[in-house]
Every structure is written in structure tokens, then in C-alpha cells.
Design a protein around this motif. Structure first.
Motif, short mmCIF file in Angstrom:
data_model
loop_
_atom_site.label_atom_id
_atom_site.label_comp_id
_atom_site.label_asym_id
_atom_site.label_seq_id
_atom_site.Cartn_x
_atom_site.Cartn_y
_atom_site.Cartn_z
N GLY A 88 -7.99 0.20 -1.55
CA GLY A 88 -8.76 0.44 -0.51
C GLY A 88 -10.12 -0.32 -0.56
O GLY A 88 -10.63 -0.74 0.37
N LEU A 130 -9.65 -4.15 0.27
CA LEU A 130 -9.20 -4.33 1.59
C LEU A 130 -10.62 -4.47 2.53
O LEU A 130 -10.92 -5.10 3.29
N GLY A 138 5.59 6.32 2.42
CA GLY A 138 4.26 6.66 2.50
C GLY A 138 3.60 6.94 3.77
O GLY A 138 4.10 6.63 5.07
N ASN A 139 2.34 7.65 3.81
CA ASN A 139 1.52 7.57 5.06
C ASN A 139 0.36 6.78 5.02
O ASN A 139 -0.50 7.19 3.98
N LEU A 140 0.17 5.83 5.54
CA LEU A 140 -0.98 4.87 5.43
C LEU A 140 -2.05 5.46 5.91
O LEU A 140 -2.48 6.33 7.05
N SER A 141 -3.25 5.41 5.18
CA SER A 141 -4.54 5.98 5.72
C SER A 141 -5.15 5.53 7.08
O SER A 141 -4.93 4.37 7.51
N ALA A 142 -5.77 6.57 7.60
CA ALA A 142 -6.28 6.01 9.03
C ALA A 142 -7.36 5.08 8.95
O ALA A 142 -7.71 4.45 10.02
N PHE A 184 -7.18 -4.91 10.48
CA PHE A 184 -5.85 -5.18 9.50
C PHE A 184 -4.57 -5.35 10.46
O PHE A 184 -4.30 -4.72 11.12
N ILE A 210 -7.16 2.46 7.62
CA ILE A 210 -6.66 1.21 7.48
C ILE A 210 -5.93 1.03 8.86
O ILE A 210 -5.82 0.00 9.65
N ASN A 211 -4.85 2.14 9.25
CA ASN A 211 -4.06 2.22 10.19
C ASN A 211 -4.73 2.13 11.48
O ASN A 211 -4.26 1.56 12.52
N PRO A 257 -0.71 5.11 -3.05
CA PRO A 257 -2.01 5.20 -2.93
C PRO A 257 -3.13 4.68 -4.07
O PRO A 257 -2.58 4.70 -5.20
N SER A 258 -4.09 3.80 -3.66
CA SER A 258 -4.52 3.22 -4.64
C SER A 258 -6.29 3.11 -4.15
O SER A 258 -6.68 2.60 -3.32
N TYR A 276 3.63 -1.50 3.84
CA TYR A 276 3.78 -0.23 3.27
C TYR A 276 5.31 0.34 3.64
O TYR A 276 5.86 0.00 4.72
N CYS A 315 0.80 -1.31 -0.01
CA CYS A 315 0.05 -0.09 -0.09
C CYS A 315 0.75 1.03 0.08
O CYS A 315 0.17 2.25 0.20
#
Lengths: 135, 135
Positions: free
Chosen positions: B82, B85, B104-108, B116, B110-111, B77-78, B99, B74
Motif C-alpha cells: 500500500g 503504490l 480478496g477484496n481490494l481496498s477502496a 491505478f 486503490i479500487n 493484504p500488505s 488481485y 495485491c
């Protein structure tokens, strides 16, 4: 008054943040926008520590369950927006997906999924005309 | 033999396509990869006409329901990843999200979501070491 969940890229990139701000200002003339911060030009794009990200996740999914419809601007690819669209589909919220057809290629997971109402636009005038017609 | 759904960006950008190819080659030594095309360096990143995108959507969601686990890269960004998942979460498939924490900064979404298993890595060696431990 209808409640709108506006979805746009945050950590995926803020290149369209000004556009999100204009779209949110327009939607607010006709509905309540639950996620006005997506158009905040000073919003941090960095990962929070885990407690903060968990709060964002809990708040955003609560808003997705609460909203009447989702309006997503998808020109800038975003992992979070993809997650939000699938989550909204699961809770049967109407979803309108906008993207600039001159700039972006919409994912087949959205474009090939009949659930989503895909709205490609060629200019900002066309975007706001379509936006007006759905509110 | 376990069936793996490998998820990586296609229309969101192919900057990491070589990495996807190496990850898929590694996973194939221990499992079946349903989505080997994600590592195909000649894959088209352009939108298909609607019938083709519908076929992609139907095939990918069928594979998501069929797989034993999802491995997603990840960093790039895609929107599609998203969506995938969230779809995998809905069908209770174990999801490992990799990632590069330097890029990258993982989306909140997901994070901040405890469902996950998030695997940030600092080097490719670290990535393959973590990948090895989950297979």
C-alpha cells in the motif's frame, strides 16, 4: 480541538476491530475522530461497486488532508492503511504507527522510514499509555 | 529494456510467494525486474533491526523512483505494498494492480482511485494473459 484520522484495517481483515473501537473511544475523550466508522463492528468488508469505492477514496483522502495527525493501528496488514500512511506523509501530517510486537512484523517501508513515529507495544495497557502521552 | 518494480507481500504474509515467483519469471522474459527478491521463497519475513530496515526502505524507494512501471499482486493484504503504490503514484509511475477476485477484496483506497489500473483475475491463466498484454 485536534482532528485525528484513525487508520485500521477494513478489507484486509477485521480481527482487531474491537481494539480499534476501544482506541477510537479513548481518542474521542481528547480529540475529534474523523474516521469513527473504522471501529464500527458491523462495517462491510466487501468491495463496493466502483462509484461507492470512488466516494470512499475521495472522502478518506479529503479527511487525510484535513486532519492534524494520523494514528494507525497496523498489527493486521492492510493495503489501504499503507496507502493512507504514504498519503499522510506526502501532506506532512504527523503519523503515529502502533502495532503489537508479539503478533505482527511491521513493514520495512514504515519501520525503516524515519518520518513515522513507530510505537510497538507488548500489552494493551502499554498501548493506551503511549496513546495518552501523544494526545 | 523497461524496468519493472514488482510489489508483493513480504511481512504481510507469504501465502502467494510461489505466484510472485512465477509472475517475476514471466516479466523477466520481457523486462528487467528490480525487485526479484520478492519471489525468493527463502526470504525472511521478520523485522530487521532499524539499520537494516532503513537500508531496505532507502533501496526500495530508490527503485520506485527509477522504475518505468509498477506491477503489484495485491491478493494478500500488505502494509508495505500500500505504501509503495502511493509512493509510485506520487512519482507518476504507471501502476498495474492484480488481485484474485475469488479470494480478496481490494481496498477502496486503490479500487476507488482512478490513478491505478486495477486488474482483477479469476484464474492464473487470466492473470498471465493480462500480464502479457501490458508488457
Amino acid at each position: 480541538m485536534k482532528k485525528v484520522y484513525f487508520a485500521g484495517s477494513i478489507r484486509g481483515g477485521r480481527v482487531d476491530a474491537e481494539l480499534y473501537k476501544r482506541m477510537i473511544a479513548f481518542i474521542k475523550t481528547r480529540a475529534e475522530v474523523l474516521t469513527e466508522h473504522v471501529g464500527d463492528l458491523s462495517l462491510s468488508v466487501f468491495e463496493g461497486e466502483n462509484g461507492r469505492d470512488r466516494m470512499i477514496y475521495e472522502q478518506d483522502t479529503a479527511w487525510l488532508r484535513e486532519c492534524d495527525l494520523v494514528i494507525a493501528e497496523c498489527t493486521c496488514p492492510s493495503l489501504g492503511v499503507g496507502y493512507e500512511l504514504a498519503y499522510a506523509e506526502r501532506f506532512e501530517k504527523p503519523c503515529y504507527v502502533f502495532y503489537d510486537k508479539n503478533k505482527g512484523n511491521l513493514s520495512a517501508m514504515i519501520n525503516g522510514n524515519e518520518y513515522f513515529r513507530v510505537c510497538p507495544y507488548g500489552s494493551e495497557e502499554e498501548l493506551f499509555c503511549m496513546l495518552s502521552s501523544i494526545m
